[in-house]
Design a protein around this motif. Structure first.
Motif, short mmCIF file in Angstrom:
data_model
loop_
_atom_site.label_atom_id
_atom_site.label_comp_id
_atom_site.label_asym_id
_atom_site.label_seq_id
_atom_site.Cartn_x
_atom_site.Cartn_y
_atom_site.Cartn_z
N TYR A 61 40.83 -44.87 -1.75
CA TYR A 61 40.09 -44.28 -0.63
C TYR A 61 40.77 -44.63 0.69
O TYR A 61 40.92 -43.78 1.58
N SER A 64 44.01 -42.67 1.02
CA SER A 64 43.79 -41.23 1.24
C SER A 64 43.72 -40.87 2.72
O SER A 64 43.93 -39.71 3.10
N ALA A 69 47.77 -35.34 -0.28
CA ALA A 69 47.30 -35.29 -1.67
C ALA A 69 48.43 -35.52 -2.65
O ALA A 69 48.25 -36.16 -3.68
N GLN A 72 49.13 -39.18 -2.82
CA GLN A 72 48.03 -39.83 -3.55
C GLN A 72 48.22 -39.68 -5.06
O GLN A 72 48.04 -40.64 -5.81
#
Length: 299
Positions: A61, A64, A69, A72
């Motif tokens: 989290y 992020s 993305a 991640q």
């Protein structure tokens, strides 16, 4: 064992048992070090054997907010591999990443250059400078053979089989493949070897390395990126490009001119043809021409 010990052990496993490249191992290591930094900053004292899914969720989290993305997804993939390794070595019995899903990233289409762009890029090389012949030969080889930047900097003179029309490439995971090389590309490499490389004082250990810097050592990845980006600025190319753009252009131009995906896959050194299929999406006009030419109900 602390985190560093586990990470070093994991690095050895990736290199020796899985045969992954230095760059891939470095990426895995960077992501694990990011996790250990998060634990330190948040005063969470826990070992890799005991860390929970909840703690890793907190880390993801936090990450992020800093990365996209795609990054991640890479971090999550790397962590899954790390904890799978710990299970394999009997340090853990469960994988805390098991229920953690990577974000959907979609498939990013690579940037490509037109043939005119590539011609302009290579024409912009200053051949009056000592490194001019080297840079021309290098760009011609990147585009002419579809190589990764890691493959061009490690290319050996002993890997050149010009009489047979091939060069031997050592790709990801030390997997070797033979790639066809055109006569024109061979000519530029020979010009560089005779006009530029022969005048260098080659450092011991790099006698067989084809592309060398001014100090007689192997070029770095960063240097190749810099060369390409500076040429792009010189011709006022309104695209953000890298050496990999030449590889993408190689594959795209082959496909546009009728080459089959399986052949392109072999030349690029893709393990799965699914990776190569991304190039099908680049030129819809080409696909229309294929239908109009080959489908029985084209009229």
């Amino acid at each position: 064992m602390n985190w560093n010990s586990y990470i070093k052990s994991f690095q050895s496993y990736l290199k020796i048992e899985r045969g992954l490249s230095k760059n891939t191992v470095a990426n895995y290591t960077f992501d694990l070090e990011r996790l250990t930094k998060f634990l330190l900053e948040n005063e969470i004292a826990i070992s890799p054997e005991k860390i929970s899914e909840e703690t890793i969720q907190q880390f993801i989290y936090a990450v992020s907010k800093e990365v996209n993305a795609r990054s991640q997804a890479r971090i999550i993939s790397g962590l899954k591999s790390f904890f799978s390794y710990l299970i394999f070595e009997d340090y853990r019995t469960d994988n805390p990443m098991e229920l953690i899903e990577a974000p959907k990233t979609g498939r990013k289409l690579p940037d490509t250059l037109s043939l005119e762009d590539i011609d302009n890029l290579i024409a912009a090389i200053d051949l009056s400078k000592p490194e001019g012949e080297r840079n021309r030969a290098m760009l011609e080889t990147l585009y002419g053979c579809g190589l990764r930047v890691s493959e061009i900097i490690t290319l050996k003179i002993s890997d050149l089989f010009f009489d047979e029309g091939f060069i031997k490439i050592t790709g990801k995971g030390n997997k070797q493949r033979f790639v066809p090389i055109a006569k024109a590309t061979q000519k530029y490499i020979e010009l560089y070897k005779n006009a530029g490389r022969n005048h260098l004082d080659v450092v011991k250990g790099f006698e067989d390395t084809l592309f060398l810097n001014r100090r007689g050592k192997q070029l770095t990845r960063a240097m190749v990126f810099t060369i390409v980006k500076e040429l792009a600025v010189k011709i006022n190319l309104q695209k953000s490009i890298s050496p990999h753009t030449l590889r993408h252009s190689f594959a795209t131009h082959l496909l546009e001119n009728g080459a089959d995906l399986r052949s392109i896959q072999m030349m690029l050194g893709h393990e799965s043809i699914t990776t190569t299929e991304i190039y099908v999406h680049l030129d819809r006009k080409h696909l229309t021409q294929i239908i109009n030419k080959f489908h029985p109900r084209k009229t």
